[in-house]
Design a protein around this motif. Sequence first.
Motif, PDB file in Angstrom:
ATOM      1  N   ILE A  30    -103.410 -20.404  95.758  1.00  0.00           N
ATOM      2  CA  ILE A  30    -102.007 -20.724  95.164  1.00  0.00           C
ATOM      3  C   ILE A  30    -101.675 -19.803  93.140  1.00  0.00           C
ATOM      4  O   ILE A  30    -101.051 -20.610  92.496  1.00  0.00           O
ATOM      5  N   ILE A  31    -102.816 -20.767  92.535  1.00  0.00           N
ATOM      6  CA  ILE A  31    -102.903 -20.795  91.526  1.00  0.00           C
ATOM      7  C   ILE A  31    -102.738 -18.969  90.960  1.00  0.00           C
ATOM      8  O   ILE A  31    -101.966 -18.601  90.292  1.00  0.00           O
ATOM      9  N   ASP A  32    -102.658 -18.156  91.528  1.00  0.00           N
ATOM     10  CA  ASP A  32    -103.092 -16.827  90.912  1.00  0.00           C
ATOM     11  C   ASP A  32    -101.049 -15.875  90.812  1.00  0.00           C
ATOM     12  O   ASP A  32    -100.673 -15.647  90.556  1.00  0.00           O
ATOM     13  N   ILE A  33    -100.890 -16.990  92.475  1.00  0.00           N
ATOM     14  CA  ILE A  33     -98.764 -16.399  92.512  1.00  0.00           C
ATOM     15  C   ILE A  33     -98.580 -17.524  91.509  1.00  0.00           C
ATOM     16  O   ILE A  33     -97.606 -17.389  91.248  1.00  0.00           O
ATOM     17  N   LEU A  34     -98.642 -18.712  91.675  1.00  0.00           N
ATOM     18  CA  LEU A  34     -97.740 -19.509  91.201  1.00  0.00           C
ATOM     19  C   LEU A  34     -97.966 -19.896  89.721  1.00  0.00           C
ATOM     20  O   LEU A  34     -96.841 -19.846  88.190  1.00  0.00           O
TER      21      LEU A  34
END
Length: 314
Positions: A30-34
């Motif tokens: 989630i962190i990597d994408i958002l």
Amino acid sequence: MVHQGFPRLIDIDIKLKTKIKYAGVDEQTIIDILTRRSGEQRREIAFEYERIAKKDLNTALKAALSGPLEALMLGLMKTTAQYDASELKASMKGLGTDEETLIEIVCSRNDEELADIKKVYKEMFKKDLEKDVAGDTSGDFAKLLLSLVQVTKRDQPSNVVDYEKIDEDARSLYEAGVKRKGTDVVTWITIMSQRSVPHLQKVFERYKSYSPYDMKESIRKEVKGDLEKSFLTLVECFENRQLYFANRLNEAMKSKGAKEKVVTRIMVSRCEVDLMKIRTEFRRQHKRSLYQTIAEHTKGDYQKALLSLCGGDD
């Protein structure tokens, strides 16, 4: 930690040909994408997610995350104006008022940003920002905030430097404050809410030739409490807005932990505006990078998300 039932958002290329695969998702994904997408791309991801997963991405994020990481990620899903409007609304909700948030947002945003916030606030909450501010504040503090929120009155910057007007305003600020007993706050409010920023920068410089104190020292001597904080925020932002945010971040991460609300608010609200310049000012002023400071004063997945949003060490 893996959250089952949260579809895995992967393989999102720059053209946003979003492919979402079903599996458990960990916070790191989630962190990597958002945190590595623009706001526009994040909203595109949310649209694709809902189309494929048949559920709202914000609802899924709330179910999967908690604490400061949840607040950070949900903040990133809003536009900058939506985020600021939401923060303002939250600061005036319930019994007490969170003056710190109110002051930071209203006194640090430029006219264009405030106009966007007002428009979005009305769309989101079906209320006028001015009315809510008026209902939650009082006295000179209310007068100052309302004069800023009304945003229609500030002069546009001009290529012609009006030295007479600069001198007149500098003298008026001095005569309304340090020179007299008591403070003519209305004069201060009028000048600071109506003049253009380049003009005010020259006024504060000229002010030193009248007053034994600079503008910030004068504010500290003349007014107290929320009004003092508001005027100081205004002057600091007129002089160097990115330095103001750099100092706020440093202040929020001075002790062992971090004031997560402040850190989240600045990182989310400025990440698409001037975060690179804030990083530069942070390094210049505090002799260490924002990245290092975040690494030292935060922890866990929240730390990883902030560092990714920060974008690099300086």
